[in-house]
Design a protein around this motif. Structure first.
Motif: not given
Length: 835
Positions: A179-180, A182, A185, A189, A205, A207, A212, A214, A401
């Motif tokens: 859980w990143c 936004r 991100v 990555e 993913r 949003l 975000v 992932i 999610t």
């Protein structure tokens, strides 16, 4: 036989008035700290936690030098989880957790090396700075006195899933959900790429406004390395969903009955609402399905799966039969013609046997993809989405999610719905989801049976905007050969043995689920009390996948209940195409009544808190299509569909509330005197979800906004009522008016309001006690929209449906005619309703 519920509901939208609104605030001061002791202790704990973070920093040649640390912070009870969120300095609050056993709330805090001095300065200022002249408090006291303790960060500090699901060994590999933040991100990555971590495709993913999600597949050790290498990861969960279906052995072969019923059905045309089933596919070749399910309305998430029902017991086909016809036992046994006013659509969301089971699947993403398929094919068609798929043995106590993706799709803000903020809320596509609550294990050994409250409702049935269906049962007559001496496990009108509950969920944090219970079948126990089983005579009857050998099959559990709920929703939509999805949901819940057995439990205690647990077992009762579609002489439903803007950008304040003047003539109530009546209120709206971070422990962080209703109390003037519920109605300096206290006649009361986007309660008492109490307020409560600087977000509007029913317990009393004529409406033409 004509129904007594044959009078149209009364729209009271014109009896509302919009007014500026302000709330009371957030509550009192929890008490000052002892400044010297508290400040010195926190300074020492912060230094120790940061020193331990330095000592445990991982070294890896693939990564640049680590430039930040994570610590764990325990917060004072009731503290805003984002109190230490200092984004400008790079300090970010991540995973937030609450321990219900001891009331402890913790957050994971990321601190860049260059920002350590910021925290240190805050503590120093609190400890040594001059007291503030206005309040007499130390500077920075709001932040510092909210902190109980700084301590060392561990991987478990960022894990917000089931603690037992966290891999114990460094080299254990699973699919993780990162859980990143936004805006970070790209940073995550980059770290993932440097460590060569396997990541699911971008279309897997999810949003959300600030997060975000992932999915990555790697070891515990590597995830820990990623946490230290970037501040972009807010929290960790599992990424692998495990959908489960609950069905029993099926049998039966009655072709003549099937063909006879098919000939008596008036089949629907193309331009009618549909129920779209997310399941294992549907066998369209069945005589009771084919005329209502076009070939073009069969879909699959993967073209290689085909669209037929691959489940060995034909789960999707069984769902289809119940969605179209309900329990087939009665229709097959009579000779009456039956008219269908809704159709079917099907999306296969699970792969058949032989496809890679390790293919990473985010069922939140896949559910939204499944929504898009029929909407692309038939964009103008009204539809209800029905899903009896759950995440096996995963409690829905907090948002996931999957559940958040359903909430997002329901409110019309999933990917593909468009980001154009100029689109009016009334034009944004809303969707009604009917989901099953999940089932208890089908034990055959009675010694293994456990109370149903031990089995919490399964993910994603906690979705706030969805209508979650549990199971009840009236089936107690056992006719199966060889089982004549067995006894039913549940008695008439009680919870089905298949159904799960949410009694273990924390009141106020988790929504009340299920909202409704519908027939889900029963189970039986042998005379020796050693064996238990499901059986045909304690199940419903539906369409079978194997048309040649078994066109009719028994079907039970909460899948059956959800299918019947979706059928009812489609019937309401077909009768009232002007109803919003929020309204259809409200009408279903409002129509529900508790069975005598349920009412006996509810009224056996005067403790409203004890009643909350009971409602978390059987919801608001069993719905009725008759009551949802029409009123009766002694049972009048007043309803409104309205749009409201909860907040306004200037000062990030509340904006408006709505007052309703209920058109109940005073002389009607005076004439009824001590005749007992019921006043029932249901409020339904959809929230825009913002999951992750502190949303797990603070519903106001998850919901875009909330809404509540308040009713004028006995001997309370309208002016006094408005001053009580709305600060903006009071003259400057006036305190909130004191009153006698909460009205004891409400079944659940004000404190029953939990998380969620649907609220319902019923008042019972003498009619004369409602005299001069005709004002009701619908008002907003906090949500994440309010705290956004963006004008487009803070000023968003929302829709809601309000239903108020007045019911005379004496069926011979006519209250409908005085209310309708009192507002100048003509005598209505009775409605014909097919149930």
């Amino acid at each position: 036989m004509p129904s007594r519920f044959n009078l149209p509901h009364i729209d009271i939208g014109r009896f509302s008035a919009e007014q500026d609104y302000a709330s009371e605030g957030t509550g009192g001061d929890p008490g000052a700290r002892e400044r010297e002791e508290h400040g010195r202790r926190l300074q020492g704990e912060l230094a120790a936690a940061l020193a331990l973070a330095d000592q445990t920093r991982p070294q890896d040649d693939r990564l640049p030098a680590v430039t930040g640390s994570r610590i764990e912070v325990e917060l004072r009870r009731g503290t805003d989880p984002e109190v230490l969120n200092l984004k400008r300095d790079g300090i970010r609050a991540g995973a937030s957790k609450y321990n219900a056993d001891n009331g402890v709330r913790t957050i994971a805090l990321y601190v860049p090396d260059e920002a350590r001095s910021v925290l240190e300065a805050i503590l120093d200022d609190y400890l040594n700075g001059e007291l503030l002249k206005k309040s007499g408090k130390p500077p920075k006291s709001t932040k510092v006195e909210a902190i109980e303790e700084f301590r060392q960060f561990r991987l478990a500090s960022a894990w917000t899933d089931d603690p037992e699901a966290l891999p114990p060994n460094p080299q254990d590999s699973i699919w993780w959900a990162l859980w990143c933040h936004r805006d970070l991100v790209v940073e995550v990555e980059t770290v993932r790429e440097r460590l060569d971590v396997k990541m699911a495709a971008a279309d897997r993913r999810l949003l959300f406004p600030e997060i975000v999600v992932i999915p990555v597949y790697t070891t515990r050790a590597t995830v820990e390395l990623m946490l230290f290498a970037t501040g972009g990861i807010a929290e960790l969960r599992r990424a692998t969903d495990n959908p489960a279906f609950y069905t029993d052995e099926i049998s039966g072969d009655e072709h003549e009955w099937v063909d006879g019923l098919a000939e008596r059905i008036v089949w629907p045309g193309a331009n009618v609402p549909s129920v779209c089933i997310f399941d294992t596919g549907v066998n369209r070749g069945h005589a009771l399905i084919e005329p209502a399910l076009a070939q073009d309305d069969l879909h699959a998430l993967d073209d290689d799966w085909n669209t037929d029902d691959h489940h060995r017991y034909g789960h999707g086909t069984g769902m289809a039969g119940l969605v179209l016809h309900g329990d087939l036992t009665a229709p097959l046994g009579d000779t009456e013609p039956r008219t269908l006013r809704h159709r079917l659509e099907s999306v296969k969301i699970l792969p058949p046997r032989g496809f890679d089971p390790n293919d990473p699947r985010s069922y939140g993403v896949l559910t939204q993809a499944a929504v898009a398929l029929p909407e692309f094919h038939a964009p103008e068609r009204g539809r209800i989405f029905c899903m009896a798929v759950t995440n096996e043995n995963v409690s829905g106590a907090t948002a996931s999610t999957w559940s958040a993706a359903i909430d997002q799709a329901a409110v019309g803000r999933m990917i593909g719905d468009g980001e154009d903020e100029d689109v009016p809320e009334s034009d944004r596509r809303k969707r009604l989801f009917i989901v099953s609550a999940g089932n208890t294990p089908p034990e055959q050994d009675c010694t293994l049976l456990r109370p149903q409250d031990d089995f919490p409702i399964e993910d994603p049935a906690q979705a706030w905007n969805a209508l979650t269906i549990g199971g009840c049962t009236d089936l107690v007559n056992i006719h199966d050969e060889g089982f004549e001496h067995w006894t039913p496990m549940a008695s008439v009108g009680t919870l089905s043995p298949h159904s799960r509950t949410s009694t273990a969920w924390r009141q106020g944090i988790s929504p009340i689920k299920p909202e409704l219970v519908i027939e889900a079948g029963n189970r039986a126990i042998d005379p020796a009390q050693t064996a238990c089983a499901s059986m045909g005579s304690l199940s419903l009857l539906t369409t079978g996948r194997d048309v040649a050998r078994a066109p009719l099959v028994p079907f039970d559990a909460t899948s059956a209940a959800a299918a019947q709920g979706a059928r009812m929703a489609a019937q309401i939509q077909a009768q009232h195409p002007e109803y919003w999805p929020e309204t259809v949901r409200a009408m279903m819940v409002h129509s529900a009544e508790w069975t005598p057995a349920m009412l006996e439990e509810l009224t056996a205690t005067q403790s409203k808190r004890a009643r909350y647990a009971m409602v978390r077992r059987f919801g608001y009762g069993v719905p009725s299509l008759e009551r949802a579609l029409a009123s009766a002489n002694n049972h009048v439903a007043l309803f409104a569909q309205a749009e409201i803007q909860p907040f306004k950008r200037g000062g990030r304040k509340f904006n408006k509330c709505h007052y309703y003047t209920l058109p109940i003539p005073p002389n009607l109530l005076e004439g009824l005197g001590n005749e007992r009546v019921e006043l029932k209120v249901t409020l339904s709206y959809f929230i825009d979800p913002n999951p992750g971070l502190s949303a797990n422990v603070d519903p106001q962080r998850y919901q875009s906004h909330g809404m509540r209703f308040d009713h004028q109390r006995r001997r309370e003037t309208v002016a006094r009522f408005k001053q009580r519920v709305n600060t903006a109605e009071r003259p400057r300096g006036m305190r909130r008016p004191t009153f006698e206290g909460a009205d004891p006649n409400w079944m659940l009361g004000e404190d029953s309001i939990s998380a969620g986007s649907l609220h319902c309660d019923v008042w019972t008492g003498p009619a004369i006690d409602l005299l001069d109490r005709d004002t009701l307020c619908v008002k907003p409560v906090n949500g994440w929209w309010r705290n956004r600087a963006s004008l487009e977000i803070c000023n968003r509007k929302s829709r809601y449906a309000l239903i108020v029913t007045l019911r005379a317990l004496n069926p011979d009393v006519d209250i409908y005619t005085p209310i309708r004529t009192g507002i100048g409406l003509p005598v209505p033409v009775p409605i014909e309703i097919e149930v």
